[in-house]
Design a protein around this motif. Sequence first.
Motif, PDB file in Angstrom:
ATOM      1  N   ALA A 109       0.828  -1.212   0.000  1.00  0.00           N
ATOM      2  CA  ALA A 109       0.000   0.000   0.000  1.00  0.00           C
ATOM      3  C   ALA A 109       0.859   1.258   0.000  1.00  0.00           C
ATOM      4  N   ARG A 110       1.975   1.221   0.709  1.00  0.00           N
ATOM      5  CA  ARG A 110       2.824   2.415   0.778  1.00  0.00           C
ATOM      6  C   ARG A 110       3.395   2.774  -0.589  1.00  0.00           C
ATOM      7  N   VAL A 111       3.569   1.754  -1.461  1.00  0.00           N
ATOM      8  CA  VAL A 111       4.095   2.021  -2.796  1.00  0.00           C
ATOM      9  C   VAL A 111       3.042   2.718  -3.652  1.00  0.00           C
ATOM     10  N   HIS A 112       1.774   2.352  -3.458  1.00  0.00           N
ATOM     11  CA  HIS A 112       0.714   3.074  -4.158  1.00  0.00           C
ATOM     12  C   HIS A 112       0.706   4.550  -3.748  1.00  0.00           C
ATOM     13  N   GLN A 113       0.936   4.792  -2.462  1.00  0.00           N
ATOM     14  CA  GLN A 113       1.005   6.169  -1.999  1.00  0.00           C
ATOM     15  C   GLN A 113       2.197   6.897  -2.625  1.00  0.00           C
ATOM     16  N   LEU A 114       3.320   6.212  -2.717  1.00  0.00           N
ATOM     17  CA  LEU A 114       4.510   6.802  -3.328  1.00  0.00           C
ATOM     18  C   LEU A 114       4.252   7.143  -4.792  1.00  0.00           C
ATOM     19  N   LEU A 115       3.640   6.221  -5.529  1.00  0.00           N
ATOM     20  CA  LEU A 115       3.337   6.469  -6.935  1.00  0.00           C
ATOM     21  C   LEU A 115       2.464   7.710  -7.098  1.00  0.00           C
ATOM     22  N   ALA A 116       1.499   7.875  -6.191  1.00  0.00           N
ATOM     23  CA  ALA A 116       0.585   9.007  -6.294  1.00  0.00           C
ATOM     24  C   ALA A 116       1.297  10.335  -6.086  1.00  0.00           C
ATOM     25  N   HIS A 117       2.415  10.338  -5.346  1.00  0.00           N
ATOM     26  CA  HIS A 117       3.120  11.579  -5.047  1.00  0.00           C
ATOM     27  C   HIS A 117       4.203  11.900  -6.076  1.00  0.00           C
ATOM     28  N   SER A 134       0.947   1.712 -11.763  1.00  0.00           N
ATOM     29  CA  SER A 134       1.649   2.822 -12.407  1.00  0.00           C
ATOM     30  C   SER A 134       0.975   4.128 -12.036  1.00  0.00           C
ATOM     31  N   ASN A 135       1.706   5.227 -12.221  1.00  0.00           N
ATOM     32  CA  ASN A 135       1.098   6.531 -11.959  1.00  0.00           C
ATOM     33  C   ASN A 135       0.694   7.183 -13.284  1.00  0.00           C
ATOM     34  N   PRO A 136      -0.079   8.281 -13.235  1.00  0.00           N
ATOM     35  CA  PRO A 136      -0.557   8.896 -14.481  1.00  0.00           C
ATOM     36  C   PRO A 136       0.549   9.332 -15.422  1.00  0.00           C
ATOM     37  N   GLN A 263       7.569  18.185 -18.578  1.00  0.00           N
ATOM     38  CA  GLN A 263       6.625  19.114 -17.938  1.00  0.00           C
ATOM     39  C   GLN A 263       5.482  19.451 -18.881  1.00  0.00           C
ATOM     40  N   LEU A 264       5.781  19.606 -20.161  1.00  0.00           N
ATOM     41  CA  LEU A 264       4.731  19.856 -21.147  1.00  0.00           C
ATOM     42  C   LEU A 264       3.793  18.664 -21.229  1.00  0.00           C
ATOM     43  N   LEU A 265       4.354  17.472 -21.206  1.00  0.00           N
ATOM     44  CA  LEU A 265       3.529  16.270 -21.254  1.00  0.00           C
ATOM     45  C   LEU A 265       2.601  16.209 -20.046  1.00  0.00           C
ATOM     46  N   ALA A 266       3.117  16.576 -18.871  1.00  0.00           N
ATOM     47  CA  ALA A 266       2.285  16.580 -17.670  1.00  0.00           C
ATOM     48  C   ALA A 266       1.152  17.592 -17.801  1.00  0.00           C
ATOM     49  N   ALA A 267       1.447  18.756 -18.390  1.00  0.00           N
ATOM     50  CA  ALA A 267       0.423  19.786 -18.554  1.00  0.00           C
ATOM     51  C   ALA A 267      -0.638  19.375 -19.569  1.00  0.00           C
ATOM     52  N   LEU A 268      -0.215  18.650 -20.601  1.00  0.00           N
ATOM     53  CA  LEU A 268      -1.152  18.242 -21.653  1.00  0.00           C
ATOM     54  C   LEU A 268      -2.049  17.083 -21.232  1.00  0.00           C
ATOM     55  N   SER A 269      -1.541  16.262 -20.327  1.00  0.00           N
ATOM     56  CA  SER A 269      -2.320  15.098 -19.906  1.00  0.00           C
ATOM     57  C   SER A 269      -3.290  15.504 -18.810  1.00  0.00           C
ATOM     58  N   HIS A 270      -4.346  14.738 -18.672  1.00  0.00           N
ATOM     59  CA  HIS A 270      -5.351  14.976 -17.642  1.00  0.00           C
ATOM     60  C   HIS A 270      -5.427  13.717 -16.792  1.00  0.00           C
ATOM     61  N   PRO A 271      -4.504  13.576 -15.862  1.00  0.00           N
ATOM     62  CA  PRO A 271      -4.436  12.332 -15.122  1.00  0.00           C
ATOM     63  C   PRO A 271      -5.630  12.117 -14.213  1.00  0.00           C
ATOM     64  N   GLY A 272      -6.043  10.887 -14.161  1.00  0.00           N
ATOM     65  CA  GLY A 272      -7.044  10.454 -13.210  1.00  0.00           C
ATOM     66  C   GLY A 272      -6.468   9.319 -12.403  1.00  0.00           C
ATOM     67  N   PRO A 273      -7.181   8.843 -11.400  1.00  0.00           N
ATOM     68  CA  PRO A 273      -6.637   7.753 -10.579  1.00  0.00           C
ATOM     69  C   PRO A 273      -6.486   6.480 -11.389  1.00  0.00           C
ATOM     70  N   ILE A 274      -5.363   5.823 -11.219  1.00  0.00           N
ATOM     71  CA  ILE A 274      -5.096   4.554 -11.893  1.00  0.00           C
ATOM     72  C   ILE A 274      -5.023   3.470 -10.845  1.00  0.00           C
ATOM     73  N   GLU A 275      -6.009   2.621 -10.811  1.00  0.00           N
ATOM     74  CA  GLU A 275      -6.050   1.578  -9.803  1.00  0.00           C
ATOM     75  C   GLU A 275      -5.179   0.401 -10.229  1.00  0.00           C
ATOM     76  N   PRO A 276      -4.372  -0.136  -9.299  1.00  0.00           N
ATOM     77  CA  PRO A 276      -3.593  -1.329  -9.622  1.00  0.00           C
ATOM     78  C   PRO A 276      -4.495  -2.524  -9.813  1.00  0.00           C
ATOM     79  N   ILE A 277      -4.187  -3.337 -10.786  1.00  0.00           N
ATOM     80  CA  ILE A 277      -4.978  -4.531 -11.045  1.00  0.00           C
ATOM     81  C   ILE A 277      -4.046  -5.707 -11.233  1.00  0.00           C
ATOM     82  N   GLU A 278      -4.592  -6.898 -11.151  1.00  0.00           N
ATOM     83  CA  GLU A 278      -3.802  -8.090 -11.416  1.00  0.00           C
ATOM     84  C   GLU A 278      -3.465  -8.133 -12.893  1.00  0.00           C
ATOM     85  N   PRO A 279      -2.275  -8.658 -13.252  1.00  0.00           N
ATOM     86  CA  PRO A 279      -1.933  -8.781 -14.667  1.00  0.00           C
ATOM     87  C   PRO A 279      -2.987  -9.580 -15.416  1.00  0.00           C
TER      88      PRO A 279
END
Length: 301
Positions: A109-117, A134-136, A263-279
């Motif tokens: 769980a702590r890694v999910h928190q790290l990815l979000a930050h 993965s993160n956005p 930084q431009l890529l981050a500005a152009l993208s509209h990230p939403g939450p990405i939930e981890p799933i099983e492969p």
Amino acid sequence: MKDEESDNRLGSYLRARRELVSPAQAGIPPGGIRRVPGLRREEVALLAGISADYYLRLERGRDKNPSPQVLASLARVLRLDDIERTYLLGLAAVRPRAPRRRRPEHVPARVHQLLAHLQIPAFVEGRAFDVLASNPMAVALSPRLRPGQNRLRSLLLDPEEQVFHQDWTKATADFVAALRTSIGDDTDNPRFVELVGELALSSQRFRTLWARHDVRNLDGGTTTVRHPVVGELRLHRDKLPIDDVILVVYYPDKDGDSDEKLQLLAALSHPGPIEPIEPTEPTEPTEPTGSTEPRGRNPRR
């Protein structure tokens, strides 16, 4: 991987490496007709200081316990580096195979928190290069970094991934060699069996590389990729082990051209939450026909 290779892994490795060493590299004068690629068995035996009959027994799996001295001599003749030498010694080591307790690969769980930050592309992969989380920013960098994708499968079978990597030929060689290292003696692991079987059926590039028996660690480094929106990015890669999984991060030099593009890529993208799933089993792309070399243009998708 229950086949002749898995039953005689030492012999298969010796034969594959022997075929990759040229006579010139071994100091053998040119001349005569050679019917085999690389070195002959008797040449390897002579250079290693062992009998040709004994070397033949090693390759055919009739003797699976050579001494460390013999293995060191063979490693020298076959021009193995430190990683390959360690792999060779592991193939010959006598180890009882205790029953393996296989646990599903789990992202703490702590890694999910790290990815979000993290504000740089970051994701978690398993031993078989399955993307577990993965993160956005990772998905903005490449949609093949969504959870449920397999990085090696995408690299070999997805045409967009071929264009994405500036040096696709090197990337495929590195990934396949790293997969063999990751498998080690865990040859009956169902996930490895499934992935190797699928790629062996679907990709000529994989079959060619797998037959070489290359082993390599795929750790940190620098790579150049071609993003369809922001263009060429030069990124550093670090892989950080956390419990049973690997956190992978990509980042540019501070205040450089690639930093601005990211930084431009981050500005152009509209990230939403990405939930981890099983492969899961991805869609069924096929290996591109024709040349296996990446195309020299930027796609617009």
